[in-house]
Design an enzyme around this catalytic site. Sequence first.
Site, PDB file in Angstrom:
ATOM      1  N   HIS A   1      21.003 -17.888  26.925  1.00 38.43           N
ATOM      2  CA  HIS A   1      21.620 -16.592  26.640  1.00 38.43           C
ATOM      3  C   HIS A   1      22.980 -16.530  27.334  1.00 38.43           C
ATOM      4  CE1 HIS A   1      18.332 -14.507  24.503  1.00 38.43           C
ATOM      5  NE2 HIS A   1      17.553 -15.325  25.210  1.00 38.43           N
TER       6      HIS A   1
ATOM      7  N   ASP B   1       8.523 -19.533  21.680  1.00 35.40           N
ATOM      8  CA  ASP B   1       9.234 -18.275  21.924  1.00 35.40           C
ATOM      9  C   ASP B   1       8.510 -17.144  21.194  1.00 35.40           C
ATOM     10  OD1 ASP B   1      11.128 -16.557  22.966  1.00 35.40           O
ATOM     11  OD2 ASP B   1      12.712 -17.082  21.545  1.00 35.40           O
TER      12      ASP B   1
ATOM     13  N   ASN C   1      20.321 -21.369  20.124  1.00 36.39           N
ATOM     14  CA  ASN C   1      20.058 -19.949  19.931  1.00 36.39           C
ATOM     15  C   ASN C   1      20.530 -19.155  21.145  1.00 36.39           C
ATOM     16  OD1 ASN C   1      17.280 -21.222  18.380  1.00 36.39           O
ATOM     17  ND2 ASN C   1      18.590 -19.801  17.276  1.00 36.39           N
TER      18      ASN C   1
ATOM     19  N   ASP D   1      10.343 -23.825  14.433  1.00 34.76           N
ATOM     20  CA  ASP D   1       9.502 -23.038  13.537  1.00 34.76           C
ATOM     21  C   ASP D   1      10.051 -22.969  12.124  1.00 34.76           C
ATOM     22  OD1 ASP D   1      11.717 -21.491  14.076  1.00 34.76           O
ATOM     23  OD2 ASP D   1      10.610 -19.626  14.393  1.00 34.76           O
TER      24      ASP D   1
ATOM     25  N   GLY E   1      12.469 -13.723  18.884  1.00 32.46           N
ATOM     26  CA  GLY E   1      11.416 -14.702  19.108  1.00 32.46           C
ATOM     27  C   GLY E   1      10.794 -15.140  17.795  1.00 32.46           C
TER      28      GLY E   1
ATOM     29  N   ALA F   1      17.438 -10.733  21.681  1.00 33.03           N
ATOM     30  CA  ALA F   1      16.429  -9.676  21.626  1.00 33.03           C
ATOM     31  C   ALA F   1      16.104  -9.125  23.008  1.00 33.03           C
ATOM     32  CB  ALA F   1      15.172 -10.192  20.958  1.00 33.03           C
ATOM     33  N   HIS F   2      17.072  -9.143  23.904  1.00 31.23           N
ATOM     34  CA  HIS F   2      16.912  -8.535  25.220  1.00 31.23           C
ATOM     35  C   HIS F   2      17.680  -7.220  25.262  1.00 31.23           C
ATOM     36  CE1 HIS F   2      14.993 -11.940  27.385  1.00 31.23           C
ATOM     37  NE2 HIS F   2      15.560 -12.630  26.409  1.00 31.23           N
TER      38      HIS F   2
ATOM     39  N   GLU G   1      12.913 -14.833  31.717  1.00 27.78           N
ATOM     40  CA  GLU G   1      14.032 -15.006  30.792  1.00 27.78           C
ATOM     41  C   GLU G   1      14.914 -13.776  30.962  1.00 27.78           C
ATOM     42  OE1 GLU G   1      14.976 -16.256  26.168  1.00 27.78           O
ATOM     43  OE2 GLU G   1      13.101 -15.220  26.627  1.00 27.78           O
TER      44      GLU G   1
END
Length: 402
Positions: free
Chosen positions: A197, A276, A221, A250, A316, A144-145, A133
Amino acid sequence: MTDPDRDGERTVLVAGTVVALGTAAPGWVAVEGERIAAVGHGAPPPGGTRRDLGAGAVIVPGFVDQHVHGGAGAAFTGGDPAEALRAVQFHRAHGTTTTLASLVAASPAELRRDVAALTELVADGELAGVHLEGPWLATARCGAHDPRQLRDPDPAELAALLATGVVRMVTLAPERAGGLEAVRRIVDAGAIAAVGHTDASYALTREAIAAGARVGTHLFNAMAPVHHREPGPAIALLEDPRVVVELVTDGLHVHPALWRHVLAAAGPDRVAAVTDAMAAAGMPDGDYRLGALRVTVTDRVARVAGPDGASGPIAGSTATTADLFARLVAEARLPRAEALAQAVALTATTPARVLGLADEVGALASGLRADVVVLDEGADGWLRVREVLRAGRIVEEVLPRA
């Protein structure tokens, strides 16, 4: 409780609900060694050792998670095979019998290290492969990268990673310089190109699909939102019948009304539920890491920790696929049998097909690997895992790291 006989003696699991053969009804699953010998509804035929699991038990195929970063305090990043195996075993004990290990954006050297650390686990069958990813993602949609590690696809770096033979899926932003060519290289190498992304337009996303992209990474997302004059990547991915879209069901990442709409538009054979999940899955609230970034978990919600202590983007999830399955059934607004069949498609059958593993896992069918999850419905109506078989063996519970 003992394992079914490994030398081929037939064990017949009987339950009030077996989700197989296109429906959910009382039935049975016969296991011989590592394989499913037969499946049926109604009373089982004579022969074998019968295990009556009860009228309230629900038997489904082992879950397949094509997008997961860790669990039980362990992560797939960091270059430690033992830690990676702990994450695999944690999710396996919660029903995920097939796992694709997802890595986050990192430096070229760190990516090579992490892929190398996972290679033996792939060869041993503990992992179904590796999912990159990033790092070829859009800075504006980094989520969140680590934005410092994002870059344009370098043909030499990509070729070296693909040459390992363990990279099964790559998520990238096609608007990156060389992005469309990277999609073609990924597909030519026999891996899956995924769009995610990304700030790509509707038109550019269609170009990426034409180039061979076949997965939409956690739809909605970390991608440009839908606009009535610029539909963006989500609509382009949704409307193409060749594409399977991921949803993190979730209860946080995507509102149930939206995933119900996606299923109505695309159908369960084009949607894969993914966790995730990161290292905090199965763990208490607190501070964790996702790659180089610090993550704070509060009330089971993981967010990037900002430098001033403020919470940042969602990092995640802390879910297992069993959590996703239970929520899919509870919030489907369908008759129970249909909800169960749909949840099986999203958590097992569709991702198995995406990964090219449908002849081995993803369903309860004769000849497939005996990956079986037994669920019980609690007094609150929520389905929970009672027992897991992988290749005919009972999977032992793995406790989170102390």
